[in-house]
Scaffold this motif. Structure first.
Motif, PDB file in Angstrom:
ATOM      1  N   ALA A  45     -16.320  26.071 -15.688  1.00 58.58           N
ATOM      2  CA  ALA A  45     -14.950  26.220 -15.201  1.00 58.58           C
ATOM      3  C   ALA A  45     -14.855  25.850 -13.720  1.00 58.58           C
ATOM      4  N   LEU A  46     -13.729  25.214 -13.388  1.00 56.69           N
ATOM      5  CA  LEU A  46     -13.472  24.900 -11.993  1.00 56.69           C
ATOM      6  C   LEU A  46     -13.005  26.160 -11.281  1.00 56.69           C
ATOM      7  N   GLY A  47     -13.531  26.355 -10.116  1.00 59.27           N
ATOM      8  CA  GLY A  47     -13.134  27.510  -9.341  1.00 59.27           C
ATOM      9  C   GLY A  47     -11.892  27.239  -8.522  1.00 59.27           C
ATOM     10  N   ILE A  48     -11.362  28.288  -7.966  1.00 57.99           N
ATOM     11  CA  ILE A  48     -10.162  28.163  -7.141  1.00 57.99           C
ATOM     12  C   ILE A  48     -10.460  27.345  -5.892  1.00 57.99           C
ATOM     13  N   LYS A  49     -11.660  27.481  -5.375  1.00 55.05           N
ATOM     14  CA  LYS A  49     -12.024  26.733  -4.166  1.00 55.05           C
ATOM     15  C   LYS A  49     -11.998  25.229  -4.408  1.00 55.05           C
ATOM     16  N   VAL A  54      -9.307  19.963  -3.583  1.00 56.47           N
ATOM     17  CA  VAL A  54      -8.736  18.722  -4.111  1.00 56.47           C
ATOM     18  C   VAL A  54      -7.267  18.606  -3.704  1.00 56.47           C
ATOM     19  N   LEU A  55      -6.521  19.693  -3.824  1.00 52.53           N
ATOM     20  CA  LEU A  55      -5.113  19.670  -3.434  1.00 52.53           C
ATOM     21  C   LEU A  55      -4.955  19.431  -1.928  1.00 52.53           C
ATOM     22  N   ALA A  56      -5.818  20.033  -1.129  1.00 48.64           N
ATOM     23  CA  ALA A  56      -5.759  19.827   0.322  1.00 48.64           C
ATOM     24  C   ALA A  56      -6.073  18.376   0.676  1.00 48.64           C
TER      25      ALA A  56
END
Length: 86
Positions: A45-49, A54-56
């Motif tokens: 699973a991808l973590g929130i970090k 990626v969004l940043a």
């Protein structure tokens, strides 16, 4: 005689492994399968970090793109020109 006595004595590690094996055997197969799937999902699973990074990065690229064109186009406009009147 020494060999027979030595074979009957079990190491604590072997006793512990046997006890763990009995505990796992008592669990039903669906519970074991669910535990394995949960562990695999946790690993992949991808973590929130990671999502935040990626969004940043995307936001930074868009901001740089916007700033480049804003500065590029804003210097070309000549405010002394008057619009044509019909």
């Amino acid at each position: 005689m020494g060999r027979k006595d030595a074979s009957t004595i079990k190491l604590p590690v072997d006793q512990y492994r046997k006890q763990i094996g009995k505990q796992d055997y008592k669990k039903t197969k669906p519970i074991l399968r669910a535990t394995k799937l949960k562990a695999e999902a946790k690993k992949t699973a991808l973590g929130i970090k990671e999502v935040g990074l990626v969004l940043a990065a995307i936001l930074a690229l868009l901001l740089a793109f916007y700033a480049f064109f804003y500065l590029r186009l804003s210097t070309d406009v000549n405010p002394d020109l008057e619009p044509d009147e019909d």
